[in-house]
Design a protein around this motif. Sequence first.
Motif, PDB file in Angstrom:
ATOM      1  N   CYS A  28       0.798  -1.233   0.000  1.00 50.55           N
ATOM      2  CA  CYS A  28       0.000   0.000   0.000  1.00 50.55           C
ATOM      3  C   CYS A  28       0.825   1.275   0.000  1.00 50.55           C
ATOM      4  N   ILE A  29       2.129   1.200   0.222  1.00 54.55           N
ATOM      5  CA  ILE A  29       2.985   2.390   0.130  1.00 54.55           C
ATOM      6  C   ILE A  29       3.928   2.302  -1.072  1.00 54.55           C
ATOM      7  N   SER A  89       1.027   5.993  -4.600  1.00 56.20           N
ATOM      8  CA  SER A  89       0.071   5.513  -3.606  1.00 56.20           C
ATOM      9  C   SER A  89      -0.593   6.695  -2.918  1.00 56.20           C
ATOM     10  N   SER A  90      -1.893   6.587  -2.686  1.00 58.39           N
ATOM     11  CA  SER A  90      -2.616   7.634  -1.965  1.00 58.39           C
ATOM     12  C   SER A  90      -2.176   7.704  -0.501  1.00 58.39           C
ATOM     13  N   LEU A  91      -1.447   6.687  -0.028  1.00 55.71           N
ATOM     14  CA  LEU A  91      -0.970   6.670   1.361  1.00 55.71           C
ATOM     15  C   LEU A  91       0.474   7.159   1.495  1.00 55.71           C
ATOM     16  N   ASP A 122       4.659   7.037   0.704  1.00 55.72           N
ATOM     17  CA  ASP A 122       5.635   5.951   0.571  1.00 55.72           C
ATOM     18  C   ASP A 122       6.406   5.667   1.853  1.00 55.72           C
ATOM     19  N   GLU A 181      -0.296  -0.387  11.514  1.00 59.22           N
ATOM     20  CA  GLU A 181      -1.591  -0.799  11.000  1.00 59.22           C
ATOM     21  C   GLU A 181      -2.671   0.167  11.479  1.00 59.22           C
ATOM     22  N   LYS A 182      -3.538   0.544  10.548  1.00 56.75           N
ATOM     23  CA  LYS A 182      -4.655   1.429  10.866  1.00 56.75           C
ATOM     24  C   LYS A 182      -5.868   0.567  11.177  1.00 56.75           C
ATOM     25  N   PHE A 194     -11.066   2.415   5.852  1.00 57.38           N
ATOM     26  CA  PHE A 194     -10.485   3.521   5.098  1.00 57.38           C
ATOM     27  C   PHE A 194     -10.161   3.013   3.700  1.00 57.38           C
ATOM     28  N   ASP A 195     -10.066   3.914   2.762  1.00 59.48           N
ATOM     29  CA  ASP A 195      -9.771   3.579   1.375  1.00 59.48           C
ATOM     30  C   ASP A 195      -8.354   4.017   1.037  1.00 59.48           C
ATOM     31  N   TRP A 196      -7.758   3.302   0.107  1.00 59.04           N
ATOM     32  CA  TRP A 196      -6.500   3.730  -0.468  1.00 59.04           C
ATOM     33  C   TRP A 196      -6.478   3.266  -1.915  1.00 59.04           C
TER      34      TRP A 196
END
Length: 133
Positions: A22-23, A52-54, A56, A61-62, A66-68
Motif C-alpha cells: 500500500c505504500i 500511492s494515496s498513502l 511511501d 496498522e490502521k 479507510f480507502d486507499w
Amino acid sequence: DSCVEFFVSFDRVNFYNLEVNCIGTAHLGYGPSRHGRKFVLPELMNRIGIHSSLGDKPFEEKSGGFDWHITLKVPLEVFMFDGLTNLSGMVAAANLYKIGDALAVPHYLSWMPVLTPKPDYHSPEFFGSVRFG
C-alpha cells in the motif's frame, strides 16, 4: 501488510507476479510455479512508476475502515524474460489479488476465483483471460 498483486502469463507456462504494497514497495518475480522464481533486475524495477494515496513511508496498522488506491505505470521492458515488443491485441492469462494476510483481520480477494484449500495465488490454473488493447 496490505498489498495488491498482478499475475500474468504471456506463454501460459511461466508467469510474472508483480506485488505492490500500500505504500508502493514492489517486487516482480517470474517462473512456472511458486518455487524457484527469478527476479526482474532492480534497474528495470526502478522504471515502474508507482503512486500511492498513502504516500511511501511505513506506518503502523490502521484500524477501522479507510480507502486507499495505487497507480502503476509498468513499462513493457520489465517483462524481461519474454522479450515482448508490443502487447496490442495480445491475449494473456492473468489474475488480480488484494491481500491483507498479516493484518489483525486477514483478508483475501481475487478477480478470478482460486479454488485451493488455503489462498494460493501462484496457481495459474485459475487465471482468466485478458486482452490488451
